[in-house]
Write a protein that holds these residues in place. Sequence first.
Motif, PDB file in Angstrom:
ATOM      1  N   PHE A  67       0.854  -1.190   0.000  1.00 60.92           N
ATOM      2  CA  PHE A  67       0.000   0.000   0.000  1.00 60.92           C
ATOM      3  C   PHE A  67       0.892   1.244   0.000  1.00 60.92           C
ATOM      4  CE2 PHE A  67      -2.726   3.234   2.019  1.00 60.92           C
ATOM      5  CZ  PHE A  67      -3.851   3.133   1.212  1.00 60.92           C
ATOM      6  N   GLU A  68       0.687   2.123  -0.954  1.00 58.28           N
ATOM      7  CA  GLU A  68       1.484   3.334  -1.062  1.00 58.28           C
ATOM      8  C   GLU A  68       0.637   4.545  -0.703  1.00 58.28           C
ATOM      9  OE1 GLU A  68       2.711   5.660  -4.873  1.00 58.28           O
ATOM     10  OE2 GLU A  68       4.325   4.224  -4.485  1.00 58.28           O
ATOM     11  N   MET A  69       1.145   5.373   0.218  1.00 58.04           N
ATOM     12  CA  MET A  69       0.441   6.582   0.625  1.00 58.04           C
ATOM     13  C   MET A  69       1.165   7.800   0.078  1.00 58.04           C
ATOM     14  SD  MET A  69      -0.821   5.876   4.547  1.00 58.04           S
ATOM     15  CE  MET A  69       0.857   5.784   5.185  1.00 58.04           C
ATOM     16  N   ARG A  70       0.393   8.777  -0.371  1.00 61.02           N
ATOM     17  CA  ARG A  70       0.956  10.017  -0.903  1.00 61.02           C
ATOM     18  C   ARG A  70       0.261  11.205  -0.262  1.00 61.02           C
ATOM     19  NH1 ARG A  70      -0.212   6.816  -4.992  1.00 61.02           N
ATOM     20  NH2 ARG A  70      -2.083   8.045  -5.506  1.00 61.02           N
ATOM     21  N   ARG A  71       1.054  12.240  -0.037  1.00 64.60           N
ATOM     22  CA  ARG A  71       0.499  13.471   0.529  1.00 64.60           C
ATOM     23  C   ARG A  71       1.106  14.668  -0.188  1.00 64.60           C
ATOM     24  NH1 ARG A  71       1.503  16.147   6.466  1.00 64.60           N
ATOM     25  NH2 ARG A  71      -0.126  17.736   6.317  1.00 64.60           N
ATOM     26  N   GLN A  72       0.258  15.609  -0.574  1.00 66.35           N
ATOM     27  CA  GLN A  72       0.745  16.810  -1.227  1.00 66.35           C
ATOM     28  C   GLN A  72       1.216  17.801  -0.167  1.00 66.35           C
ATOM     29  OE1 GLN A  72      -2.404  18.224  -3.827  1.00 66.35           O
ATOM     30  NE2 GLN A  72      -1.422  17.226  -5.575  1.00 66.35           N
ATOM     31  N   LEU A  73       2.436  18.302  -0.336  1.00 60.24           N
ATOM     32  CA  LEU A  73       3.021  19.232   0.619  1.00 60.24           C
ATOM     33  C   LEU A  73       3.460  20.504  -0.105  1.00 60.24           C
ATOM     34  CD1 LEU A  73       5.268  16.702   2.577  1.00 60.24           C
ATOM     35  CD2 LEU A  73       3.077  17.650   3.333  1.00 60.24           C
ATOM     36  N   PRO A  74       3.466  21.642   0.589  1.00 60.85           N
ATOM     37  CA  PRO A  74       3.915  22.882  -0.041  1.00 60.85           C
ATOM     38  C   PRO A  74       5.435  22.878  -0.231  1.00 60.85           C
ATOM     39  CG  PRO A  74       3.501  23.250   2.290  1.00 60.85           C
ATOM     40  CD  PRO A  74       3.031  21.848   1.979  1.00 60.85           C
ATOM     41  N   ASP A  75       5.904  23.786  -1.054  1.00 55.96           N
ATOM     42  CA  ASP A  75       7.341  23.932  -1.254  1.00 55.96           C
ATOM     43  C   ASP A  75       8.024  24.128   0.099  1.00 55.96           C
ATOM     44  OD1 ASP A  75       9.752  24.700  -3.056  1.00 55.96           O
ATOM     45  OD2 ASP A  75       9.566  26.385  -1.655  1.00 55.96           O
ATOM     46  N   GLU A  76       9.058  23.328   0.371  1.00 47.10           N
ATOM     47  CA  GLU A  76       9.680  23.359   1.699  1.00 47.10           C
ATOM     48  C   GLU A  76      10.345  24.701   1.984  1.00 47.10           C
ATOM     49  OE1 GLU A  76      12.623  20.727   4.613  1.00 47.10           O
ATOM     50  OE2 GLU A  76      12.411  20.198   2.494  1.00 47.10           O
ATOM     51  N   GLU A  77      11.004  25.279   0.998  1.00 50.87           N
ATOM     52  CA  GLU A  77      11.670  26.561   1.221  1.00 50.87           C
ATOM     53  C   GLU A  77      10.660  27.643   1.589  1.00 50.87           C
ATOM     54  OE1 GLU A  77      14.717  29.636  -1.099  1.00 50.87           O
ATOM     55  OE2 GLU A  77      14.228  27.686  -1.970  1.00 50.87           O
TER      56      GLU A  77
END
Length: 211
Positions: free
Chosen positions: A47-57
């Motif tokens: 099972f693969e989980m993905r999460r959208q995250l904002p640009d780290e910088e």
Amino acid sequence: MTKVDTLQRFVLRARRIASHSLASDRERLVALADFTVAGTLALDGTFEMRRQLPDEELFESLAARLRPILLKSESVHNEKVLRAIGSILDEQEQESAGIDALREELERLRGAWERHQESDLRVLRYAVQSVKNDGTESTPQVSDSQLAMAWLYGDLVHVDVKGPKESGTLLPIKERYSGAVSYFATVALLCAETLDLVMRLSKLGVLELGK
């Protein structure tokens, strides 16, 4: 420093936080604070989980603006701000629905801020653990708060992570950053809601903020 001085300083800092591109849209900030993932189940059972995250910088700059609200040594630390608000409300001799509503909101914020203190790295939304496929080399469970603080002190502002937050370094940086996004987005939301409360005090005429 007087309670009014504390709140005036907080308003300046909170407005700077609110002006950040990631915090200016309250709905977007709520979305960042929520821990939402998408998952895919493969034919082999993985099972693969993905999460959208904002640009780290970009997110780093928001976290940096939040630091004075989280550091006990700062004059605008959240506990000092809430204490100042409580003191002003306690001085109000005439009871009214408006004042009662402010007191209720203050109590709600106290509970929310209490869960976001550096000395309390409890599980807020989730905990993670790393283990090999054969069940060996497992790490202890690490809370999202520990991940967030390990990111702040190990990846952003310092290098050496000490104390309970050190467990966060057992996981890769992508896990630390994922925990940091939910944690610090929530802190930014709490700042906005605390600012709302201070401005309501001002509108009621029980607090003079000056220019």
